[in-house]
Design an enzyme around this catalytic site. Structure first.
Site, PDB file in Angstrom:
ATOM      1  N   SER A 130       0.826  -1.209   0.000  1.00 15.35           N
ATOM      2  CA  SER A 130       0.000   0.000   0.000  1.00 15.35           C
ATOM      3  C   SER A 130       0.858   1.257   0.000  1.00 15.35           C
ATOM      4  O   SER A 130       1.973   1.259   0.510  1.00 15.35           O
ATOM      5  CB  SER A 130      -0.901   0.025   1.233  1.00 15.35           C
ATOM      6  OG  SER A 130      -1.615   1.249   1.246  1.00 15.35           O
ATOM      7  N   LYS A 184      -4.561  -6.595   3.382  1.00 18.78           N
ATOM      8  CA  LYS A 184      -4.511  -5.465   2.439  1.00 18.78           C
ATOM      9  C   LYS A 184      -5.915  -5.100   1.947  1.00 18.78           C
ATOM     10  O   LYS A 184      -6.245  -3.922   1.772  1.00 18.78           O
ATOM     11  CB  LYS A 184      -3.599  -5.812   1.248  1.00 18.78           C
ATOM     12  CG  LYS A 184      -3.613  -4.785   0.107  1.00 18.78           C
ATOM     13  CD  LYS A 184      -3.050  -3.458   0.564  1.00 18.78           C
ATOM     14  CE  LYS A 184      -2.800  -2.380  -0.457  1.00 18.78           C
ATOM     15  NZ  LYS A 184      -3.560  -2.201  -1.621  1.00 18.78           N
ATOM     16  N   HIS A 187      -7.561  -3.212   4.649  1.00 15.72           N
ATOM     17  CA  HIS A 187      -6.942  -1.874   4.630  1.00 15.72           C
ATOM     18  C   HIS A 187      -7.659  -0.991   3.610  1.00 15.72           C
ATOM     19  O   HIS A 187      -8.033   0.146   3.887  1.00 15.72           O
ATOM     20  CB  HIS A 187      -5.446  -1.989   4.293  1.00 15.72           C
ATOM     21  CG  HIS A 187      -4.827  -0.689   3.862  1.00 15.72           C
ATOM     22  ND1 HIS A 187      -5.011  -0.158   2.600  1.00 15.72           N
ATOM     23  CD2 HIS A 187      -4.039   0.196   4.519  1.00 15.72           C
ATOM     24  CE1 HIS A 187      -4.376   0.995   2.500  1.00 15.72           C
ATOM     25  NE2 HIS A 187      -3.771   1.226   3.664  1.00 15.72           N
ATOM     26  N   ASN A 188      -7.840  -1.523   2.410  1.00 18.49           N
ATOM     27  CA  ASN A 188      -8.474  -0.729   1.360  1.00 18.49           C
ATOM     28  C   ASN A 188      -9.941  -0.437   1.678  1.00 18.49           C
ATOM     29  O   ASN A 188     -10.442   0.640   1.372  1.00 18.49           O
ATOM     30  CB  ASN A 188      -8.364  -1.448   0.008  1.00 18.49           C
ATOM     31  CG  ASN A 188      -6.966  -1.355  -0.573  1.00 18.49           C
ATOM     32  OD1 ASN A 188      -6.003  -1.156   0.154  1.00 18.49           O
ATOM     33  ND2 ASN A 188      -6.843  -1.502  -1.870  1.00 18.49           N
ATOM     34  N   GLU A 191      -9.912   2.320   3.946  1.00 19.90           N
ATOM     35  CA  GLU A 191      -9.564   3.502   3.139  1.00 19.90           C
ATOM     36  C   GLU A 191     -10.834   4.076   2.474  1.00 19.90           C
ATOM     37  O   GLU A 191     -11.054   5.292   2.481  1.00 19.90           O
ATOM     38  CB  GLU A 191      -8.538   3.068   2.093  1.00 19.90           C
ATOM     39  CG  GLU A 191      -8.057   4.131   1.145  1.00 19.90           C
ATOM     40  CD  GLU A 191      -7.096   3.522   0.109  1.00 19.90           C
ATOM     41  OE1 GLU A 191      -6.138   2.826   0.508  1.00 19.90           O
ATOM     42  OE2 GLU A 191      -7.328   3.727  -1.096  1.00 19.90           O
TER      43      GLU A 191
END
Ligand SMILES: NC(=O)c1ccc[n+]([C@@H]2O[C@H](COP(=O)([O-])OP(=O)(O)OC[C@H]3O[C@@H](n4cnc5c(N)ncnc54)[C@H](OP(=O)(O)O)[C@@H]3O)[C@@H](O)[C@H]2O)c1
Length: 473
Positions: A130, A184, A187-188, A191
């Site tokens: 990232s 990940k 995480h996105n 986000e």
């Protein structure tokens, strides 16, 4: 030049930057790209770093140019391109050679590829990277998944090229199989939520308070000095202040209000539903993007009904209340993201390192923020406790929930959509309900399907007094 320590396939935005970063950290790197013409262009732009880089137009030369056992990073679009590239590479590789997929893979694909590799007795890693192009070049946040020995083999390189938080590398092993890509993905998803919450605060300022973009930018700048300090608030201030060179008007006002959503936000929501670990703020953010993309429908709606949004009465909301709303919304969306990680960890047998996940996000990645350090501390104390219940964050929520409630209610009262803020508020209100209305759902289910229910005063499965009456007419 002697054999390179590591290879990178795919010299697009991310692969090119990652290769430069690897060279910049003193490692020799071999590169290959499907379209060979990109290789000399890349080497030319690499400047002095080109001394550490060898380009190969042919895949077999690329493989031959790597020191054994080989370590090969793939930075190509997720999905079929990764499988196609692996299929081309495998016949050229030896048993100990390792493929590292560094794209935004769906974790199910990483699980499958890791299983296939394990059956074949060859090493494989799926790593989430990232930080966008800048992160890839100067230090991304890296979330690793695969066999521990495979991670250990390249950990020194991945840690060297990663972002550093107070000297600590933001590159961490998450677990076997697709664990790195799952982290990940979440995480996105977070986000998406962070960005949508900020966009809603901007909407309240623009449409409810009648502020121009520069004025909104000044508020973001101010918030970046406090609890909300983060990369996303910082760049929101910057984009709000920017002027369109072509028209001289604020850049934001010239950008069409239509956003897409790629794999990872949607995957977060799908996985949360599969695991029964709700992430309503992230879900609201994905839905908001989809509705924004349905511009023709929105234009038709606006024409049919007129705009339902009114400016708020002067003084209806303060910037302090708006800041409170964002603080509370942010904590609640992260609480949901970590709950999803906790559930996935248990269901998939990963033993995800919760505190280290918060740590690895403190630098290099898009959601880096001051708050993540406190989240890491809270998760160190109790890795599986909902973040909203950690004393530090519970106190912040107590101090800021009034702002979230007032902003959500005021915006909705004025007809302004604030789906992520409202989802955060509803999540909080449900989270704090000792008694929900699910007793009504259970009664309905028992009535129409004899599904039974639990009683408040007695263990076991029970039915209501309606079954005989209902079935016998
Ligand atoms: N951009 C970001 O901010 C970002 C951030 C994190 C993660 N990622 C992930 O990183 C990966 C790469 O993204 P990117 O932004 O660097 O993409 P990109 O700029 O579009 O570059 C794609 C690269 O993959 C190659 N490629 C495409 N299809 C291929 C195929 N079928 N076989 C072999 N090579 C193929 C392209 O080669 P040609 O030159 O021949 O077309 C190019 O080198 C993706 O999984 C993406 O989701 C991106």
């Amino acid at each position: 030049m002697s054999a390179a320590e590591i290879g990178v396939i795919g010299l697009g935005t991310m692969g090119a930057m990652l290769a430069l970063n690897i060279a910049d950290n003193g490692f020799s790197v071999a590169v290959h790209n499907r379209t060979a013409a990109r290789i000399p262009e890349f080497l030319e732009k690499a400047g002095d770093l080109a001394e550490k880089i060898t380009g190969h137009a042919e895949l077999k030369d690329f493989v031959q140019g790597l020191a054994s056992p080989r370590n090969i990073i793939l930075m190509v679009p997720a999905g079929d391109a990764v499988d196609a590239q692996i299929a081309q590479l495998r016949p050229l590789l030896d048993a100990e050679d390792m493929i590292i997929d560094a794209g935004n893979a769906n974790f199910h694909d990483s699980e499958r590829r890791a299983n296939e590799a394990e059956k074949a007795g060859i090493p494989f890693l799926g790593i989430g990277v990232s930080g966008g192009a800048e992160g890839a070049r100067f230090g991304p946040s890296i979330m690793g998944g695969g066999q521990p020995a495979a991670w250990d083999r390249v950990a020194h390189i991945l840690k060297a090229i990663s972002a550093k938080y107070e000297g600590q590398p933001c590159a961490t092993y998450m677990g076997i199989g697709g664990a790195g890509h799952f982290v990940k993905t979440v995480h996105n998803g977070i986000e998406y939520a962070d960005m949508q919450l900020i966009a809603e605060a901007y909407g309240v300022m623009r449409d409810g308070m009648g502020m121009d973009a520069a004025a909104c930018g000044a508020v973001f700048d101010q918030w970046n000095e406090g609890l909300l300090q983060s990369y996303l608030i910082e760049i929101s201030g910057r984009v709000s202040a920017a002027t369109d060179p072509e028209t001289g008007t604020p850049m934001l006002d010239m950008i069409l209000d239509r956003a897409g959503q790629k794999g990872t936000g949607r995957w977060t929501v799908i996985e949360s539903q599969m695991l029964g670990a709700p992430v309503p703020v992230i879900e609201a953010a994905v839905v908001a993007r989809n509705l924004s993309a349905a511009r023709d429908l929105r234009l038709a709606g606006s024409e049919a009904f007129g705009s339902t949004a009114d400016a708020m009465p002067s003084g209806a909301l303060s910037f302090g209340e708006l800041e409170q709303a964002l603080i509370a919304g942010k904590i609640l969306s992260y609480a949901q993201g970590f709950e999803l990680l906790t559930k996935a960890s248990a269901d998939y047998g990963w033993a995800l390192p919760m505190a280290e996940i918060a740590e690895v996000w403190r630098e290099g990645c898009i959601i880096r923020s001051a708050m993540l350090n406190d989240m890491a501390s809270a998760l160190t104390d109790a890795p599986e406790r909902n973040l909203a219940l950690a004393p530090y964050f519970a106190n912040i929520l107590k101090a800021n929930m009034a702002g979230l409630r007032k902003v959500a209610v005021t915006a909705m009262g004025a007809g302004q959509p604030v789906p992520a803020l409202a989802a955060a508020l509803n999540y909080f209100d449900t989270l704090t309900s000792a008694r929900t209305t699910a007793n009504m759902l259970q009664a309905q289910r028992d009535y129409f399907g004899a599904h039974s229910f639990e009683r408040t005063d007695n263990d076991g499965a029970h039915h209501g007094p309606w079954l005989d009456q209902h079935l016998n007419g």
